[in-house]
Write an enzyme that holds these catalytic residues in place. Structure first.
Site, PDB file in Angstrom:
ATOM      1  CG  ASP A  94      -1.983   1.026   1.088  1.00  0.00           C
ATOM      2  OD1 ASP A  94      -3.086   0.246   0.809  1.00  0.00           O
ATOM      3  OD2 ASP A  94      -2.053   2.081   1.229  1.00  0.00           O
ATOM      4  CG  PHE A 104     -19.549 -11.034  -4.772  1.00  0.00           C
ATOM      5  CD1 PHE A 104     -20.507 -10.366  -5.456  1.00  0.00           C
ATOM      6  CD2 PHE A 104     -18.812 -11.902  -5.619  1.00  0.00           C
ATOM      7  CE1 PHE A 104     -20.434 -10.300  -6.704  1.00  0.00           C
ATOM      8  CE2 PHE A 104     -18.888 -11.767  -6.958  1.00  0.00           C
ATOM      9  CZ  PHE A 104     -19.630 -11.113  -7.424  1.00  0.00           C
ATOM     10  CG  ASN A 152     -22.818  -4.292  -4.603  1.00  0.00           C
ATOM     11  OD1 ASN A 152     -22.832  -5.526  -3.934  1.00  0.00           O
ATOM     12  ND2 ASN A 152     -21.495  -3.532  -4.216  1.00  0.00           N
ATOM     13  CB  ALA A 184     -38.347  -2.776   6.743  1.00  0.00           C
ATOM     14  N   GLY A 185     -35.741  -0.808   7.572  1.00  0.00           N
ATOM     15  CA  GLY A 185     -34.976   0.141   8.379  1.00  0.00           C
ATOM     16  C   GLY A 185     -34.675   1.421   7.739  1.00  0.00           C
ATOM     17  CB  CYS A 244     -20.375  -1.325  -1.636  1.00  0.00           C
ATOM     18  SG  CYS A 244     -18.400  -1.871  -0.412  1.00  0.00           S
ATOM     19  CE  LYS A 267     -21.705  -4.441   6.917  1.00  0.00           C
ATOM     20  NZ  LYS A 267     -21.893  -5.684   6.205  1.00  0.00           N
TER      21      LYS A 267
HETATM   22  C1  UGA Z   1     -21.998  -4.929   0.298  1.00  0.00           C
HETATM   23  C2  UGA Z   1     -22.390  -6.407  -0.465  1.00  0.00           C
HETATM   24  O1  UGA Z   1     -23.154  -7.069   0.628  1.00  0.00           O
HETATM   25  C3  UGA Z   1     -20.943  -7.193  -0.699  1.00  0.00           C
HETATM   26  O2  UGA Z   1     -21.322  -8.302  -1.560  1.00  0.00           O
HETATM   27  C4  UGA Z   1     -20.220  -6.376  -1.524  1.00  0.00           C
HETATM   28  O3  UGA Z   1     -19.060  -7.126  -1.932  1.00  0.00           O
HETATM   29  C5  UGA Z   1     -19.591  -5.021  -0.829  1.00  0.00           C
HETATM   30  O4  UGA Z   1     -20.980  -4.550  -0.733  1.00  0.00           O
HETATM   31  C6  UGA Z   1     -19.092  -4.275  -1.829  1.00  0.00           C
HETATM   32  O5  UGA Z   1     -19.357  -4.025  -2.754  1.00  0.00           O
HETATM   33  O6  UGA Z   1     -17.582  -4.131  -1.509  1.00  0.00           O
HETATM   34  P1  UGA Z   1     -21.477  -4.078   2.842  1.00  0.00           P
HETATM   35  O7  UGA Z   1     -21.689  -2.656   1.995  1.00  0.00           O
HETATM   36  O8  UGA Z   1     -20.230  -4.390   3.409  1.00  0.00           O
HETATM   37  O9  UGA Z   1     -21.397  -5.248   1.651  1.00  0.00           O
HETATM   38  O10 UGA Z   1     -22.479  -4.442   3.634  1.00  0.00           O
HETATM   39  P2  UGA Z   1     -24.093  -5.157   3.391  1.00  0.00           P
HETATM   40  O11 UGA Z   1     -24.144  -5.825   4.499  1.00  0.00           O
HETATM   41  O12 UGA Z   1     -24.492  -5.432   2.081  1.00  0.00           O
HETATM   42  O13 UGA Z   1     -24.998  -3.985   3.928  1.00  0.00           O
HETATM   43  C7  UGA Z   1     -25.139  -2.651   3.218  1.00  0.00           C
HETATM   44  C8  UGA Z   1     -26.131  -1.911   3.832  1.00  0.00           C
HETATM   45  O14 UGA Z   1     -27.397  -2.264   3.737  1.00  0.00           O
HETATM   46  C9  UGA Z   1     -26.076  -1.620   5.169  1.00  0.00           C
HETATM   47  O15 UGA Z   1     -26.258  -0.101   5.567  1.00  0.00           O
HETATM   48  C10 UGA Z   1     -26.852  -2.355   5.970  1.00  0.00           C
HETATM   49  O16 UGA Z   1     -27.402  -2.030   7.191  1.00  0.00           O
HETATM   50  C11 UGA Z   1     -28.272  -2.500   4.826  1.00  0.00           C
HETATM   51  N1  UGA Z   1     -29.327  -3.543   5.145  1.00  0.00           N
HETATM   52  C12 UGA Z   1     -28.717  -4.760   4.744  1.00  0.00           C
HETATM   53  C13 UGA Z   1     -30.467  -3.232   5.385  1.00  0.00           C
HETATM   54  O17 UGA Z   1     -30.803  -2.090   5.421  1.00  0.00           O
HETATM   55  N2  UGA Z   1     -31.406  -4.239   5.429  1.00  0.00           N
HETATM   56  C14 UGA Z   1     -31.010  -5.711   4.967  1.00  0.00           C
HETATM   57  O18 UGA Z   1     -31.925  -6.521   5.005  1.00  0.00           O
HETATM   58  C15 UGA Z   1     -29.639  -5.758   4.776  1.00  0.00           C
END
Ligand code: UGA
Length: 428
Positions: free
Chosen positions: A30, A150, A208, A252-253, A260, A320
């Site tokens: 890096d 992912f 995504n 929901a939230g 991402c 999150k």
């Molecule tokens: C996301 C994808 O899930 C990964 O597969 C991907 O590799 C990554 O982006 C990326 O492109 O690098 P991430 O952003 O770390 O991962 O987190 P997630 O778990 O997907 O959550 C994203 C957002 O959605 C959070 O704010 C979470 O609280 C929200 N969320 C998730 C909800 O509001 N409801 C849900 O049912 C699930």
């Protein structure tokens, strides 16, 4: 194998740690000297469960360096995992990846398989290939592979080890790179999906965007459920049981955040526009996400006529649970809106730190102190620590009794029995 991972962010570090765990010799490089020096001393720059343990466990196989030139000379497989943030117009800022490609191109003295893990717009891998040729590198000396990640922050290590699929985008007829990728992931049981370079880029964006769409869809449904006194949790369970829909990402939230979804949906929309394709679905899902916080503010205004003079405790600053990342955090969005209205905000998070200084938003180091005398408590991130709280005790420390569950993750009936005035979305 000897592998050089370029970029020590959460994707680069996770990949480097897991590849070392799979038995490879990995150099993670890096340009941030301080970060590399810290990593050499066992200091991990981000909070990511299992990462520190895995890095420490594999310290003989995993080393860190500040020099791309020196590091790539030691490995035939280069994995690029640098950031691709958003430009103001929504397009992806590819300056980091371009600068890495420039530097690599000047130091290719033996065959390199260049694997792009960074999330990049459709067509980028093809143009990287052309750029390297234009820099004078002989086509017999390298090839480009698109291998998107992912990995969810907070569960990145397990996501990599138990990946649903490994997507590999190849140039026509490039069987050699596929054999390298399979050697690299030897030991992982995930199925392979082989496509073109641009196909792999599109799979990443589409994944995504689809997940973001599911979240906005359930949030829109929750708004409707509110009006018809239907429990959105029942609806999510009911539709999620259909194998064609699936149960995931239907919580929901206050909406999605993070580094991402917001940037990737925007970037996909930008790529579509560049080819004159309209994207009403992408627009709608973002509009729902951008306005979701307002729905909660309206609920609070209805319940608290004196909202602008109130003290509000917000539990959860990160976008999150299980991460210290606050980028595009909906919790931060909510706090900013409430402070604009005039509220005094007391924030607490087990790991994350407020990204901004603000005279009406104060971060507390101890949860107990953050809830003292507050009129309303908002659960903005579903950290396990919050789910396990003794809510009776919490209530005794607060002045008011309003609990806004912005993640729909508490048991409404139990909370109400304790004397709280519970607010969720689609929770009649
Ligand atoms: C996301 C994808 O899930 C990964 O597969 C991907 O590799 C990554 O982006 C990326 O492109 O690098 P991430 O952003 O770390 O991962 O987190 P997630 O778990 O997907 O959550 C994203 C957002 O959605 C959070 O704010 C979470 O609280 C929200 N969320 C998730 C909800 O509001 N409801 C849900 O049912 C699930």
């Amino acid at each position: 194998m000897d592998i050089c991972v370029i970029g020590a962010g959460y994707v680069g570090l996770t990949s480097a740690a897991v590849l070392a765990e799979l038995g490879h010799r990995v150099i993670c490089v890096d340009k941030d000297l301080e970060k590399i020096n810290n990593l050499k001393n066992g200091i991990i720059p981000i909070f990511e469960p299992l990462l520190e343990d895995l890095i420490k466990k594999n310290k003989t196989l995993l080393t860190f360096s500040h020099s791309i030139e020196e590091s790539i000379s030691k490995a035939a497989t280069l994995l690029i995992a640098v950031g691709t943030p958003s430009n103001i117009d929504g397009s992806s800022d590819l300056s980091f990846i371009k600068s890495v490609i420039n530097e690599i191109s000047g130091h290719i003295f033996s065959y390199k398989t260049i694997i792009i893990k960074s999330t990049v717009p459709p067509g980028t891998n093809e143009s990287i290939y052309k750029t390297i040729l234009e820099k004078g590198v002989d086509p017999s000396q390298f090839n480009i592979v698109s291998n998107p990640e992912f990995l969810r922050e907070g569960s990145a290590i397990t996501d990599m080890i138990n990946a649903d699929r490994i997507v590999v985008g190849l140039r026509d007829g490039d069987g050699y790179s596929l054999s390298i990728i399979k050697q690299m992931y030897h030991g992982l049981k995930s199925p392979y999906i082989i496509t073109s370079l641009t196909g792999a880029e599109m799979i990443k964006y589409a994944s995504n965007a689809m997940l973001a769409l599911k979240i906005s869809f359930i949030n829109e449904l929750a708004r409707i459920c509110d009006k018809y006194l239907v429990d959105i949790q029942d609806v999510a369970k009911g539709i999620g049981a259909d194998a064609r829909i699936g149960p995931h990402f239907l919580q929901a939230g206050i909406g999605y955040g993070g580094s991402c979804f917001p940037k990737d949906v925007l970037s996909l929309q930008f790529s579509a526009k560049a080819k004159n394709v309209n994207t009403p679905i992408l627009e709608a899902l973002q509009e729902i996400n951008d306005t979701q916080v307002n729905i909660y503010i309206d609920k609070l205004k209805e319940m608290m006529p004196d909202l602008s003079h109130s003290i509000i405790t917000v539990l959860g600053i990160a976008f999150k649970a299980n991460t210290d990342d606050t980028r595009y955090s909906p919790s931060v969005r909510l706090m900013n809106r409430l402070s604009e209205i005039g509220c005094e905000i007391h924030a607490y998070d087990p790991k994350a730190v407020l990204p901004m200084a603000h005279n009406r938003i104060i971060q507390f180091n101890r949860l107990e102190e953050s809830i003292l005398d507050s009129d309303c408590l908002i659960l903005a991130t579903d950290w396990e620590e919050f789910l396990q709280l003794d809510w009776n005790d919490v209530k005794s420390k607060m002045k008011g009794n309003i609990l806004l569950d912005a993640r729909n993750c508490l048991k409404k009936n139990e909370i109400e029995k304790l004397g709280f005035n519970y607010l969720g979305i689609g929770r009649p």
